[in-house]
Design a protein around this motif. Structure first.
Motif, PDB file in Angstrom:
ATOM      1  N   TRP A 248      34.165  30.150  44.378  1.00 22.10           N
ATOM      2  CA  TRP A 248      33.441  30.441  43.130  1.00 22.10           C
ATOM      3  C   TRP A 248      34.092  31.592  42.380  1.00 22.10           C
ATOM      4  CZ3 TRP A 248      29.260  28.526  40.371  1.00 22.10           C
ATOM      5  CH2 TRP A 248      28.699  29.381  39.419  1.00 22.10           C
ATOM      6  N   GLU A 249      34.370  32.688  43.082  1.00 26.03           N
ATOM      7  CA  GLU A 249      34.933  33.861  42.447  1.00 26.03           C
ATOM      8  C   GLU A 249      36.336  33.596  41.891  1.00 26.03           C
ATOM      9  OE1 GLU A 249      33.168  37.609  42.494  1.00 26.03           O
ATOM     10  OE2 GLU A 249      32.475  35.710  41.657  1.00 26.03           O
ATOM     11  N   LYS A 250      37.149  32.859  42.624  1.00 22.58           N
ATOM     12  CA  LYS A 250      38.493  32.547  42.150  1.00 22.58           C
ATOM     13  C   LYS A 250      38.437  31.777  40.832  1.00 22.58           C
ATOM     14  CE  LYS A 250      42.848  30.411  43.555  1.00 22.58           C
ATOM     15  NZ  LYS A 250      43.573  29.692  44.630  1.00 22.58           N
ATOM     16  N   SER A 251      37.544  30.774  40.768  1.00 22.54           N
ATOM     17  CA  SER A 251      37.405  29.988  39.544  1.00 22.54           C
ATOM     18  C   SER A 251      36.804  30.815  38.410  1.00 22.54           C
ATOM     19  CB  SER A 251      36.524  28.758  39.799  1.00 22.54           C
ATOM     20  OG  SER A 251      37.147  27.863  40.694  1.00 22.54           O
ATOM     21  N   VAL A 267      36.314  44.121  33.671  1.00 19.40           N
ATOM     22  CA  VAL A 267      34.946  44.631  33.521  1.00 19.40           C
ATOM     23  C   VAL A 267      33.967  43.751  34.294  1.00 19.40           C
ATOM     24  CG1 VAL A 267      33.076  45.108  31.899  1.00 19.40           C
ATOM     25  CG2 VAL A 267      35.429  45.696  31.283  1.00 19.40           C
ATOM     26  N   VAL A 268      34.129  42.436  34.176  1.00 18.64           N
ATOM     27  CA  VAL A 268      33.242  41.499  34.868  1.00 18.64           C
ATOM     28  C   VAL A 268      33.332  41.689  36.379  1.00 18.64           C
ATOM     29  CG1 VAL A 268      32.842  39.052  35.387  1.00 18.64           C
ATOM     30  CG2 VAL A 268      33.249  39.777  33.027  1.00 18.64           C
ATOM     31  N   LYS A 269      34.555  41.849  36.877  1.00 20.71           N
ATOM     32  CA  LYS A 269      34.741  42.047  38.316  1.00 20.71           C
ATOM     33  C   LYS A 269      34.096  43.366  38.765  1.00 20.71           C
ATOM     34  CE  LYS A 269      38.475  40.542  40.205  1.00 20.71           C
ATOM     35  NZ  LYS A 269      39.841  40.322  40.767  1.00 20.71           N
ATOM     36  N   SER A 270      34.224  44.395  37.959  1.00 19.06           N
ATOM     37  CA  SER A 270      33.608  45.692  38.289  1.00 19.06           C
ATOM     38  C   SER A 270      32.086  45.582  38.315  1.00 19.06           C
ATOM     39  CB  SER A 270      34.035  46.743  37.268  1.00 19.06           C
ATOM     40  OG  SER A 270      35.431  46.937  37.294  1.00 19.06           O
ATOM     41  N   LEU A 271      31.526  44.829  37.372  1.00 20.96           N
ATOM     42  CA  LEU A 271      30.079  44.624  37.344  1.00 20.96           C
ATOM     43  C   LEU A 271      29.600  43.890  38.594  1.00 20.96           C
ATOM     44  CD1 LEU A 271      29.558  43.609  33.597  1.00 20.96           C
ATOM     45  CD2 LEU A 271      28.707  45.684  34.693  1.00 20.96           C
ATOM     46  N   GLN A 272      30.384  42.902  39.050  1.00 24.56           N
ATOM     47  CA  GLN A 272      30.004  42.167  40.248  1.00 24.56           C
ATOM     48  C   GLN A 272      30.055  43.073  41.483  1.00 24.56           C
ATOM     49  OE1 GLN A 272      28.889  38.677  40.758  1.00 24.56           O
ATOM     50  NE2 GLN A 272      28.253  40.044  42.399  1.00 24.56           N
ATOM     51  N   LEU A 273      31.085  43.890  41.579  1.00 27.76           N
ATOM     52  CA  LEU A 273      31.184  44.828  42.701  1.00 27.76           C
ATOM     53  C   LEU A 273      30.006  45.795  42.697  1.00 27.76           C
ATOM     54  CD1 LEU A 273      35.012  45.611  42.439  1.00 27.76           C
ATOM     55  CD2 LEU A 273      33.897  44.281  44.228  1.00 27.76           C
ATOM     56  N   LYS A 291      32.736  42.543  53.327  1.00 28.76           N
ATOM     57  CA  LYS A 291      33.342  41.218  53.224  1.00 28.76           C
ATOM     58  C   LYS A 291      33.269  40.671  51.798  1.00 28.76           C
ATOM     59  CE  LYS A 291      33.680  37.181  56.208  1.00 28.76           C
ATOM     60  NZ  LYS A 291      33.121  36.519  57.413  1.00 28.76           N
ATOM     61  N   VAL A 292      32.105  40.791  51.151  1.00 30.04           N
ATOM     62  CA  VAL A 292      31.984  40.262  49.788  1.00 30.04           C
ATOM     63  C   VAL A 292      32.784  41.103  48.794  1.00 30.04           C
ATOM     64  CG1 VAL A 292      29.758  39.136  50.162  1.00 30.04           C
ATOM     65  CG2 VAL A 292      29.811  41.513  49.381  1.00 30.04           C
ATOM     66  N   LEU A 293      32.875  42.402  49.029  1.00 26.57           N
ATOM     67  CA  LEU A 293      33.673  43.257  48.142  1.00 26.57           C
ATOM     68  C   LEU A 293      35.146  42.879  48.234  1.00 26.57           C
ATOM     69  CD1 LEU A 293      32.107  46.825  48.574  1.00 26.57           C
ATOM     70  CD2 LEU A 293      31.692  45.151  46.770  1.00 26.57           C
ATOM     71  N   LYS A 294      35.620  42.566  49.441  1.00 25.74           N
ATOM     72  CA  LYS A 294      37.009  42.182  49.634  1.00 25.74           C
ATOM     73  C   LYS A 294      37.302  40.862  48.940  1.00 25.74           C
ATOM     74  CE  LYS A 294      40.473  41.368  53.236  1.00 25.74           C
ATOM     75  NZ  LYS A 294      40.730  41.331  54.714  1.00 25.74           N
ATOM     76  N   ILE A 295      36.375  39.895  49.082  1.00 26.05           N
ATOM     77  CA  ILE A 295      36.568  38.586  48.458  1.00 26.05           C
ATOM     78  C   ILE A 295      36.603  38.730  46.942  1.00 26.05           C
ATOM     79  CG2 ILE A 295      35.422  36.377  47.995  1.00 26.05           C
ATOM     80  CD1 ILE A 295      34.402  36.462  50.891  1.00 26.05           C
ATOM     81  N   THR A 296      35.660  39.493  46.400  1.00 33.37           N
ATOM     82  CA  THR A 296      35.579  39.682  44.952  1.00 33.37           C
ATOM     83  C   THR A 296      36.808  40.398  44.424  1.00 33.37           C
ATOM     84  OG1 THR A 296      33.161  39.712  45.027  1.00 33.37           O
ATOM     85  CG2 THR A 296      34.202  40.663  43.075  1.00 33.37           C
ATOM     86  N   TRP A 297      37.251  41.427  45.124  1.00 34.69           N
ATOM     87  CA  TRP A 297      38.392  42.208  44.671  1.00 34.69           C
ATOM     88  C   TRP A 297      39.680  41.362  44.651  1.00 34.69           C
ATOM     89  CZ3 TRP A 297      39.114  46.474  42.107  1.00 34.69           C
ATOM     90  CH2 TRP A 297      40.376  47.067  42.070  1.00 34.69           C
ATOM     91  N   LYS A 298      39.830  40.482  45.646  1.00 31.35           N
ATOM     92  CA  LYS A 298      41.050  39.678  45.745  1.00 31.35           C
ATOM     93  C   LYS A 298      41.038  38.463  44.824  1.00 31.35           C
ATOM     94  CE  LYS A 298      42.720  38.746  49.764  1.00 31.35           C
ATOM     95  NZ  LYS A 298      42.825  38.273  51.176  1.00 31.35           N
ATOM     96  N   ALA A 299      39.868  38.061  44.319  1.00 32.23           N
ATOM     97  CA  ALA A 299      39.763  36.825  43.513  1.00 32.23           C
ATOM     98  C   ALA A 299      40.559  36.914  42.224  1.00 32.23           C
ATOM     99  CB  ALA A 299      38.296  36.556  43.211  1.00 32.23           C
TER     100      ALA A 299
END
Length: 299
Positions: A248-251, A267-273, A291-299
Motif C-alpha cells: 500500500w505504502e509503495k503505491s 510531507v505526506v510521508k512525514s504526516l504518516q510517520l 516496523k511500520v516506521l521502517k516500512i513507511t520510510w523505505k516506501a
C-alpha cells in the motif's frame, strides 16, 4: 458474434469466490454480446484447474508470475475484442444485468462519458467503498485526525474511499473503485492503460486521475448494486498485516511522486510517520512502531 463488452477478471488463488462471480455473469447478463477473460496471476494448480474444468467458455490467460493487478488487466485488454471493457474483481457478484445497464448508460444515455461503475455492497446490503476522491495533501492532514475540524467537508470532498449513501440518480465521481470499472476501450487505450508500476492499490486512482486530466468524466449508477464479498485488510483478527501495508505504502507514495511532486510526497510521508507515533502514544498496540516506521520510510 463480435462481443460488445469484454469482461476482464484477474485471478490469484480466488477459486473460492471466482466461481460465484462467473456464475452470476452467466445467470444475469443477456441482451448483449460479451466475452469473459480471466487472467491468472500465477495461482496454484488447483485454481487454474477449477476454471478450466468448470468454465470452458472463459478465455483463460495464464501468467508465469504474479504481475500485479494493473499489468494483468492490461494483458486482458490485449486479448479483448469488445468496444467496452468491464474490469471486475473475482470477489464480486452481480445481482442483475449490470453489464447491459452500464452499456446502455454509456452508449445511449451519456455518450460523452468515459466510464461508469455501480453501487458496491456487502452480502447483507451494507454499502462499501464504490468510488472516491483523489488523494491530496489536505486529505492526508485530515487523515491523521484533523478531519474533526472540517468533518463534513472532509467526508464529502476529501475522503479517499466513499460508499453510496442516499443517492438515487447517477452522479459524477472522481474515480471508481477497481472492483467494477466499465470503460470505453478506445479511451482506456488512449490513456495507455493501467500504469504497471503500481503492483497493487492506487492503479485505478491513477487511471482516473489521468482520465480526468484528459477531460473525461465518470459516473456511479447507485441503482446498479453489486456484492463485493471481501478484500485485503490491514488489520484482521487484531493482527497488523505488514506485507499489505508495505505494498500500500509503495503505491501510495509512487502516486504522490508521479502527480504531486517530491516535496508533497515528503510531507505526506512525514504526516504518516507522525500519525503512527501519535497512535502509539495514545496506546494503540495493534502494530510494532519500529516496523511500520521502517516500512513507511523505505516506501
Amino acid at each position: 458474434m463480435q462481443p460488445k463488452v469484454s469482461i476482464i477478471i484477474v485471478n490469484y488463488n480466488s477459486q473460492q469466490t471466482i466461481g460465484h462471480c462467473i456464475d452470476a455473469l452467466y445467470k444475469y447478463v443477456s441482451g448483449i454480446a460479451y466475452e469473459i477473460i480471466v487472467i491468472d496471476n500465477a495461482s496454484s494448480t488447483e485454481s487454474v484447474r477449477f476454471i478450466r474444468e468448470n468454465y470452458p467458455g472463459v478465455k483463460l490467460i495464464i501468467n508465469d508470475e504474479n504481475k500485479g493487478f494493473g499489468a494483468a488487466n492490461n494483458i486482458g485488454v490485449h486479448h479483448a475484442s469488445g468496444d467496452y471493457l468491464f474490469f471486475l474483481n473475482p470477489d464480486t457478484i452481480l445481482l442483475d444485468n449490470a453489464v447491459l445497464r452500464f452499456y446502455r448508460f454509456l452508449e445511449e444515455e451519456m455518450p460523452d462519458t468515459a466510464s461508469c461503475g455501480g453501487n458496491l455492497i456487502k452480502e447483507n446490503g451494507e454499502p462499501v467503498t464504490a468510488y472516491g476522491n483523489f488523494p491530496s495533501l489536505l486529505q492526508e492532514v485530515g487523515y491523521i485526525g484533523f478531519y474533526r475540524f472540517f468533518s463534513r467537508y472532509y467526508a464529502k470532498k476529501l475522503r479517499l474511499g466513499r460508499a453510496c449513501e442516499k443517492e438515487e440518480r447517477p452522479f459524477q465521481a472522481p474515480f471508481i473503485t477497481g472492483a467494477d470499472i466499465f470503460i470505453r476501450k478506445d479511451i482506456f487505450q488512449e490513456l495507455g492503460g493501467f500504469d504497471e508500476k503500481f503492483f497493487l492499490y492506487y492503479e485505478e486512482t491513477d487511471l482516473f486521475y489521468r482520465l480526468q486530466k484528459a477531460g473525461y468524466v465518470s459516473y456511479v449508477l447507485p441503482d446498479v448494486k453489486i456484492i463485493h464479498l471481501e478484500g485485503t485488510y490491514l488489520l484482521k483478527n487484531n493482527t497488523f498485516n505488514y506485507n499489505t501495508w508495505a505494498i500500500w505504502e509503495k503505491s501510495r507514495y509512487y502516486y504522490f511522486r508521479k502527480h504531486k511532486g517530491l516535496f508533497v510526497t515528503g510531507v505526506v510521508k512525514s504526516l504518516q510517520l507522525l500519525s503512527f507515533i501519535l497512535q502509539k502514544i495514545a496506546g494503540n498496540r495493534t502494530f510494532q512502531l519500529g516496523k511500520v516506521l521502517k516500512i513507511t520510510w523505505k516506501a
